[in-house]
Design a protein around this motif. Structure first.
Motif: not given
Length: 379
Positions: A90-97, A116-120, A124-127, A359-364
């Motif tokens: 998971n930790h590579l998803h954002a920088p690579m995407a 986390n949400v900030a990376e997501a 979204a901004r890059s897409a 959802f993940v951040e809200s649950v945590v």
């Protein structure tokens, strides 16, 4: 004029990696994709062996994603890759995407979307800025009878939806195999590589996405409990959450990787004012419908009574089981159609990724507080 397959490059998924092989099979299933390049492992020998096993041109087996992006950009437009498949921890998803989108390539990424949400949101901004498509591997939305369930709810067959119950039970982490050298386990329980949630991020996100996708409803708030049952583990291995959907619907979500003896027990039950339905991933070709005023129905993949949208997802006649790889293939087929500008089925993407990360951040946050209910931020 014959249609040529789109060209795919893969990051991660070297020899012995389960999910990389699944992505390759799924992408090839309908002839829409051809794997032509990859950066499969940071281990040089493993990377080169993987490329050789896949019969790739050695010049297009790259040591890093940066080398792959630069090398492919230097090729003529009709030779370079069209999209990058990211099948890493998971930790590579954002920088690579972000790197791939910014370089002008479409991206199909493993879930969860990011750490986390900030990376997501950065993805979204890059897409958006690149105008490229971003797909996300919420595989279970690709099953034909999941589509059948969604379509029947959308047209009102069950009436007003009242109850949504989803569970995803596995048992493979019941023992501390993450401390015994199991590579699949050890990164999933490492906060630096998995993110905020262990079981929550790995399979809880699948359950959450499936519940919203099929019901057509959005979860407004959660009341949750996260547990660590294996001593010394750093991330949750068991999740229990109450869900409040928009409107009056209520729900429960249970996800566990310490349910000893369970294999891949993803089940969904949804009940409305007129009836209910049930689908289970381990029996994916059956959808059970229950009614207040008539006998229960059993709908079968390939059988009579299916919606047009469902039959388009099937490849074989009734009685010829289709499963996980075919569901994955439906996502890759829809992703290819979008890239080609064709009308096609929607695939999980940026919005789904943002929803699941919120959802993940809200649950945590809820599980760590004394607050009874925590809203899910809509962005």
């Amino acid at each position: 004029m014959s249609r040529q397959p789109l060209r795919l490059g893969m990051v991660g998924g070297g020899e012995g990696a389960f999910i990389g092989a699944i992505h390759r099979m799924a992408a090839a299933l309908d002839g829409d994709w051809r794997l032509v390049a990859g950066a499969f492992s940071t281990d040089t020998g493993r990377n080169e062996r993987t490329g050789a096993q896949l019969a790739l041109d050695p010049a297009r087996v790259y040591p890093t994603i940066d080398a792959m992006l630069a090398g492919e950009q230097a090729l003529p437009a009709d030779e370079r890759i069209d999209a990058v498949a990211i099948v890493t921890p998971n930790h590579l998803h954002a920088p690579m995407a972000i790197a791939a989108l910014d370089a002008g390539f479409h991206v199909f990424c493993e879930k969860p979307m990011a750490m986390n949400v900030a990376e997501a949101e950065a993805i979204a901004r890059s897409a958006s800025a690149s105008g490229r498509h971003f797909g996300l591997a919420f595989t279970y939305s690709g099953y034909p009878l999941v589509e059948e369930a969604r379509a029947r709810i959308a047209r009102g067959d069950l009436g007003d939806i009242r109850l949504v119950q989803v569970e995803y039970l596995q048992g493979w982490l019941s023992q501390p195999i993450d401390n015994d050298g199991n590579k699949q386990a050890e990164w999933r329980t490492d906060p630096a590589r998995a993110g905020l949630g262990g079981c929550l991020g790995d399979i809880g996100t699948h359950a959450f996405h499936l519940a919203e996708h099929v019901s057509g409803l959005r979860v407004a708030s959660v009341s949750a409990d996260l547990s660590i049952h294996v001593p010394g583990r750093r991330l949750d291995d068991d999740v229990n959450a109450l869900l409040r959907f928009d409107g009056e619907a209520r729900g429960t979500l249970k996800a566990s990787q310490v349910a000893a003896g369970e294999e891949n027990g993803l089940k969904l039950r949804i009940y409305g004012s007129l009836g209910g339905l049930e689908w289970a991933q381990m029996e994916p070709n059956t959808l059970t419908l229950r009614w207040l005023d008539r006998p229960a129905e059993v709908v079968r993949a390939g059988g009579p009574g299916l919606q047009d949208g469902t039959t388009r997802l099937l490849r074989t006649p009734s009685g010829h089981p289709e499963g996980y790889v075919e569901a994955f293939g439906n996502l890759y087929r829809a992703f290819a159609a979008a890239i080609r500008g064709e009308d096609g089925r929607r695939f999980p993407g940026v919005d789904d990724g943002l929803r699941t990360m919120r959802f993940v951040e809200s649950v945590v946050a809820n599980a760590a507080s004394d607050q009874k209910w925590t809203p899910i931020n809509r962005g």
